[in-house]
Design a protein around this motif. Structure first.
Motif, PDB file in Angstrom:
ATOM      1  N   PRO A 272       0.809  -1.226   0.000  1.00  0.00           N
ATOM      2  CA  PRO A 272       0.000   0.000   0.000  1.00  0.00           C
ATOM      3  C   PRO A 272       0.841   1.275   0.000  1.00  0.00           C
ATOM      4  CG  PRO A 272      -0.056  -1.058   2.152  1.00  0.00           C
ATOM      5  CD  PRO A 272       0.623  -2.010   1.231  1.00  0.00           C
ATOM      6  N   THR A 273       2.028   1.204   0.588  1.00  0.00           N
ATOM      7  CA  THR A 273       2.933   2.356   0.624  1.00  0.00           C
ATOM      8  C   THR A 273       4.340   1.860   0.905  1.00  0.00           C
ATOM      9  OG1 THR A 273       3.462   4.433   1.762  1.00  0.00           O
ATOM     10  CG2 THR A 273       2.445   2.713   3.076  1.00  0.00           C
ATOM     11  N   ASN A 274       5.329   2.634   0.488  1.00  0.00           N
ATOM     12  CA  ASN A 274       6.726   2.310   0.804  1.00  0.00           C
ATOM     13  C   ASN A 274       7.233   3.120   1.979  1.00  0.00           C
ATOM     14  OD1 ASN A 274       7.240   0.365  -1.260  1.00  0.00           O
ATOM     15  ND2 ASN A 274       7.206   2.035  -2.754  1.00  0.00           N
ATOM     16  N   ASN A 275       6.361   3.922   2.547  1.00  0.00           N
ATOM     17  CA  ASN A 275       6.758   4.796   3.647  1.00  0.00           C
ATOM     18  C   ASN A 275       6.308   4.170   4.966  1.00  0.00           C
ATOM     19  OD1 ASN A 275       6.630   6.950   5.646  1.00  0.00           O
ATOM     20  ND2 ASN A 275       7.008   8.369   3.953  1.00  0.00           N
ATOM     21  N   ALA A 276       7.271   3.708   5.767  1.00  0.00           N
ATOM     22  CA  ALA A 276       6.956   3.011   7.022  1.00  0.00           C
ATOM     23  C   ALA A 276       6.217   3.912   8.003  1.00  0.00           C
ATOM     24  CB  ALA A 276       8.238   2.474   7.657  1.00  0.00           C
ATOM     25  N   GLU A 277       6.609   5.173   8.084  1.00  0.00           N
ATOM     26  CA  GLU A 277       5.945   6.092   9.020  1.00  0.00           C
ATOM     27  C   GLU A 277       4.500   6.347   8.598  1.00  0.00           C
ATOM     28  OE1 GLU A 277       8.000   9.661  10.108  1.00  0.00           O
ATOM     29  OE2 GLU A 277       9.955   8.728   9.803  1.00  0.00           O
ATOM     30  N   ALA A 278       4.293   6.461   7.291  1.00  0.00           N
ATOM     31  CA  ALA A 278       2.926   6.663   6.798  1.00  0.00           C
ATOM     32  C   ALA A 278       2.062   5.453   7.127  1.00  0.00           C
ATOM     33  CB  ALA A 278       2.940   6.911   5.290  1.00  0.00           C
ATOM     34  N   TYR A 279       2.633   4.255   6.971  1.00  0.00           N
ATOM     35  CA  TYR A 279       1.871   3.045   7.267  1.00  0.00           C
ATOM     36  C   TYR A 279       1.580   2.937   8.757  1.00  0.00           C
ATOM     37  CZ  TYR A 279       0.241  -1.747   6.737  1.00  0.00           C
ATOM     38  OH  TYR A 279      -0.536  -2.883   6.729  1.00  0.00           O
ATOM     39  N   ASP A 280       2.529   3.336   9.575  1.00  0.00           N
ATOM     40  CA  ASP A 280       2.326   3.325  11.024  1.00  0.00           C
ATOM     41  C   ASP A 280       1.181   4.258  11.409  1.00  0.00           C
ATOM     42  OD1 ASP A 280       3.639   2.489  13.748  1.00  0.00           O
ATOM     43  OD2 ASP A 280       3.292   4.648  13.902  1.00  0.00           O
ATOM     44  N   ALA A 281       1.151   5.451  10.801  1.00  0.00           N
ATOM     45  CA  ALA A 281       0.065   6.399  11.076  1.00  0.00           C
ATOM     46  C   ALA A 281      -1.266   5.847  10.586  1.00  0.00           C
ATOM     47  CB  ALA A 281       0.352   7.738  10.408  1.00  0.00           C
ATOM     48  N   TYR A 282      -1.239   5.169   9.438  1.00  0.00           N
ATOM     49  CA  TYR A 282      -2.455   4.549   8.894  1.00  0.00           C
ATOM     50  C   TYR A 282      -3.012   3.507   9.869  1.00  0.00           C
ATOM     51  CZ  TYR A 282      -5.185   1.237   6.119  1.00  0.00           C
ATOM     52  OH  TYR A 282      -6.160   0.391   5.673  1.00  0.00           O
ATOM     53  N   LEU A 283      -2.136   2.674  10.427  1.00  0.00           N
ATOM     54  CA  LEU A 283      -2.593   1.649  11.369  1.00  0.00           C
ATOM     55  C   LEU A 283      -3.176   2.280  12.628  1.00  0.00           C
ATOM     56  CD1 LEU A 283       0.183  -1.109  11.140  1.00  0.00           C
ATOM     57  CD2 LEU A 283      -2.020  -0.998   9.961  1.00  0.00           C
ATOM     58  N   ARG A 284      -2.604   3.417  13.059  1.00  0.00           N
ATOM     59  CA  ARG A 284      -3.184   4.128  14.211  1.00  0.00           C
ATOM     60  C   ARG A 284      -4.603   4.591  13.893  1.00  0.00           C
ATOM     61  NH1 ARG A 284       0.211   5.891  18.363  1.00  0.00           N
ATOM     62  NH2 ARG A 284       2.438   5.587  17.976  1.00  0.00           N
ATOM     63  N   GLY A 285      -4.776   5.163  12.710  1.00  0.00           N
ATOM     64  CA  GLY A 285      -6.104   5.619  12.304  1.00  0.00           C
ATOM     65  C   GLY A 285      -7.093   4.478  12.208  1.00  0.00           C
ATOM     66  N   LEU A 286      -6.623   3.349  11.693  1.00  0.00           N
ATOM     67  CA  LEU A 286      -7.480   2.183  11.553  1.00  0.00           C
ATOM     68  C   LEU A 286      -7.963   1.694  12.915  1.00  0.00           C
ATOM     69  CD1 LEU A 286      -8.432   0.529   9.105  1.00  0.00           C
ATOM     70  CD2 LEU A 286      -6.573  -1.080   9.588  1.00  0.00           C
ATOM     71  N   ALA A 287      -7.082   1.724  13.904  1.00  0.00           N
ATOM     72  CA  ALA A 287      -7.447   1.276  15.253  1.00  0.00           C
ATOM     73  C   ALA A 287      -8.568   2.140  15.828  1.00  0.00           C
ATOM     74  CB  ALA A 287      -6.226   1.315  16.164  1.00  0.00           C
ATOM     75  N   PHE A 288      -8.509   3.445  15.579  1.00  0.00           N
ATOM     76  CA  PHE A 288      -9.586   4.330  16.061  1.00  0.00           C
ATOM     77  C   PHE A 288     -10.882   4.074  15.293  1.00  0.00           C
ATOM     78  CE2 PHE A 288      -5.967   7.085  17.441  1.00  0.00           C
ATOM     79  CZ  PHE A 288      -6.320   7.168  18.782  1.00  0.00           C
TER      80      PHE A 288
END
Length: 788
Positions: free
Chosen positions: A380-396
């Motif tokens: 979905p992305t090559n940016n690890a920080e972006a993916y980490d933020a995405y997973l945080r959003g998904l949890a909410f």
């Protein structure tokens, strides 16, 4: 003796037969027989399978106490038709019907009237199958079940019954088709009685009569059919399909417990990829999140979820390193089928999700299409920080009871993700979906609409074929634009593309309610619950739909299922109490409300408790409750405060405290007007303002606002919520003593299916609610109060 037909004239074909009859028909009076048969005929003709079939696709045969329908395409056609009929019959308990389905040879014959008709072993055997059942049963021959069990939507609904002896000593192996609440789950009486010994055979006749000749012809045709078939698979059993799986919550092994969102996200992404594999049956996350990461009773978990396999896992995140451990287990015997550990850097963890999904597909012998292979391998992305933020959003966003604070936190996380990677299509899709959901939850501002549209536009330009992008587009049309037809079209495409996705049938069920297609809504809800059997929201929404239909006992059954899984869930407790209130069962509502947790941040909790006190005319206690909750609300809870202040004003009015009531109404009005300046076309807010102005004695203004709210959202545009605005107008009319208009409106509403935020008007609520006191001396109103 009638000579047998020549091979040249006997043109056999396979017919898929649904045989239907009315149980106890012969015991009815002649007029009753006619009425029941006419009822059944109307129901059958109204089903989509019959209505949309041409004469070439379907033959209809009257049989005296029922009928036979002969389909020509597949065994799914009579099965679908049977479920449609069963759904319609739920409204007609006076019409006990049983059904039998068999696929077998049929041929055209010319009957005594000279018309072309259908006969053959297929029809005879379907009747034998039906004869083994009781009222409500939908029985299938083993041959039909063998065909249907290959499909995930049918396999969980089939229960092997064993053998039943029918005419001429023939023994049939039968299967019960049961899709709660459609069909009859009970063992048929013939199976409970056990096998009976056949009567002594009579001496054989020296010549074969016409009936015997026809039977011989049918048996010969049947034999031909069996020889033409391939060796049948083993009998259907009640066990879960072999290629079914549930992904349990992953254990967070990180020392920092705040990393729990990361474990949740990895689990969710693996599940999402598995759900894109059409050959698998995958249970949704909402049904699995209530379980422990590694429960002891896997067999019970598998049974509850209706799956054969369980995936367990754990995630440990330390700085930029991630360790993921997964194991695939057979639920029935705790057999470990496959396990793997992955040690990756954070920027390479994306590949793990696809690898796990691919390995599971291989272990379960699920063949992947080329498109599915590409989707599993996609990053979905090559940016690890972006993916980490995405997973945080998904949890909410995946929290079961989303509060506005959760929406805002999810938006912030998704916005961070797409800021770090502007080409993150999945992040844009989730961001759009969150904005659309918040818009629908009473933030009808132009800014919110534009935010949802802008994010969707980005997702569509980046990854138009991504499933999440298509979901975001469908939700935008549904939640923001209220373009139900367009949203429905997209959700139908998603449903066909991704049969494991429970969102599509669930959304289709919600849309169907808005369009007044109630039967379709219930069918889609049942489909979604099959894919996601422990989804609290789905169970509560289907209960709401039965409430709208005023089928309160059935609504209670679904709420009880939700409460079995989550006994302390406030929303479920509030719904159960509201159902009892609608039926006038205040003592039962009291017993339910003992379990509710009053929370100033949860309007459903104190709202239902205050309404109970209102219906019991315990006004001082209700006033104390509302004042206590208002004191605990934050200033940001504008709408919640406005609603609570109006409710407080009503209670104060009933005690004769007009001064304080006026103060409460005025404060409510001030808050509503502030929001309406940003959302002038919010029908719910305009309607709330009408009630508040009525409380202040502003008759003309209140009536104008009540009419405007209905113009903004008429019942023709929203069958679920539109009539609720008409109910508010009836309240305004009643407050000012306008009996003609109020009673006429109530007569209409009592015959209308609707309900948003609670049950529709019922005779019991008219009797109990003091809001209608101005109408009580009118005989017409008194008549409306009769009944349950």
């Amino acid at each position: 003796m009638v000579p047998p037909e020549s091979d040249e004239n006997l043109r056999l074909e396979i017919g898929h037969v649904l045989f239907i009859d009315i149980v106890g028909y012969s015991k009815l009076l002649i007029e009753e027989q006619k009425e029941r048969l006419n009822q059944l005929t109307e129901i059958v003709l109204a089903t989509a399978q019959v209505r949309d079939s041409t004469d070439e696709q379907l033959v209809r045969l009257p049989t005296g106490d029922g009928m036979a329908l002969v389909f020509h395409h597949s065994a799914e056609e009579p099965a679908r038709c049977a479920l449609e009929i069963a759904e319609a019959l739920r409204k007609h308990p006076e019409l006990p019907v049983r059904m039998g389905i068999h696929s077998g040879p049929v041929s055209e014959v010319t009957d005594v009237s000279g018309r072309i008709n259908i006969a053959g072993a297929g029809i005879n055997m379907a009747q034998r199958v039906m004869d083994c059942g009781d009222a409500g049963h939908i029985l299938l021959s083993q041959h039909v079940a063998d065909d249907l069990v290959q499909y995930r939507q049918w396999a969980p609904r089939l229960v092997d019954l064993g053998e039943c002896e029918v005419k001429h000593g023939v023994r049939l192996r039968l299967v019960n088709l049961y899709a709660e609440p459609l069909g009859n789950a009970a063992l048929p009486q013939k199976f409970q009685q056990g096998t009976q010994k056949p009567a002594a055979a009579k001496p054989a006749r020296r010549s074969i009569g016409w009936a015997a000749a026809m039977l011989l012809l049918a048996l010969l045709a049947g034999a031909l059919f069996f020889f033409m078939r391939k060796t049948p698979p083993p009998p259907v059993t009640a066990t879960a399909a072999e290629k079914s799986i549930a992904v349990l919550p992953f254990e967070n092994l990180s020392s920092d417990k705040e990393n729990a969102y990361f474990a949740e996200g990895i689990q969710d992404e693996i599940l999402t990829r598995l759900s894109k594999i059409a050959a698998l049956k995958v249970i949704s996350r909402t049904s699995t999140q209530k379980y422990k990461s590694a429960p002891d009773n896997l067999r019970d978990v598998g049974r509850q979820l209706g799956v054969a396999n369980i995936l367990e896992g754990s995630v440990q995140k330390v700085a930029s390193a991630v360790h993921v451990n997964v194991q695939l287990i057979r639920a029935s015997n705790d057999e470990h089928l496959w396990a793997e550990s992955y040690n990756r850097k954070l920027d390479d963890v994306f590949a793990v999700e696809g690898e796990v999904a691919g390995a599971i597909a291989e272990q379960l012998n699920a063949k992947l299409s080329g498109t599915e292979k590409q989707e599993l391998a996609a990053k979905p992305t090559n940016n690890a920080e972006a993916y980490d933020a995405y997973l945080r959003g998904l949890a909410f966003f995946e929290r079961p009871d989303l509060l506005e604070a959760d929406f805002q936190s999810a938006i912030q996380s998704f916005e961070t993700a797409v800021r770090l990677d502007p080409n993150f299509g999945l992040g844009w899709a989730r961001l759009s979906n969150t904005h659309s959901s918040l818009f629908f939850n009473n933030d009808f501002s132009t800014a919110r609409r534009e935010a949802a549209h802008t994010a969707l536009d980005k997702a569509v330009r980046l990854q138009p074929d991504l499933l999440e992008t298509q979901l975001a587009e469908a939700y935008f049309h549904y939640l923001v634009e209220r373009d139900y037809d367009r949203a429905r079209h997209i959700f139908e495409q998603i449903r066909l593309r991704s049969p494991n996705n429970s969102e599509a049938p669930r959304a289709l069920a919600l849309i169907a309610r808005r369009q007044g297609r109630w039967d379709e809504s219930l069918a889609r809800f049942h489909e979604a619950i099959e894919l996601d059997p422990r989804n609290l929201k789905a169970l509560m929404w289907v209960s709401d739909t039965y409430q709208a239909l005023r089928q309160f006992p059935t609504a209670l059954k679904f709420i009880d299922r939700a409460l079995d899984m989550a006994p302390t869930d406030n929303a479920a407790i509030a719904r159960k109490a509201a159902i009892h209130q609608a039926m006038g069962q205040l003592e039962q509502a009291d017993a339910v409300l003992v379990k509710i947790r009053i929370d100033a941040n949860d309007g459903s909790s104190f709202g239902i408790a205050a309404n109970q006190l209102l219906l019991q005319h315990r006004y001082p206690a209700a006033i104390a409750l509302m004042q206590s909750c208002l004191a605990k609300m934050s200033a940001s809870q504008v709408l919640e405060r406005a609603q609570a202040l109006f409710g407080l004003g009503e209670l104060q009015r009933f005690t004769g405290d007009t001064a304080n009531a006026k103060a409460s109404y005025s404060q409510s009005r001030e808050l509503l007007e502030a929001v309406l300046r940003e959302q002038p076309d919010n029908a719910a807010l305009v309607s709330a303002l009408a009630q508040t102005d009525a409380g202040l004695g502003e008759r003309e203004l209140a009536m104008k606002e009540a009419e405007r709210s209905i113009e903004l959202l008429p019942a023709s545009k929203d069958a679920l919520a539109g009539p609720a605005l008409e109910e508010v107008r009836a309240h305004v009319l009643a407050r000012f003593g306008e009996k003609e208009g109020a009673i006429a409106a109530l007569q209409h509403l009592l015959a209308t299916t609707y309900g948003i935020g609670g049950p529709p008007i019922t005779p019991a609520l008219l009797r109990l609610d003091p809001s209608w006191d101005n109408l009580r001396d009118d005989p017409r109103f008194q008549k409306l109060c009769e009944g349950k």
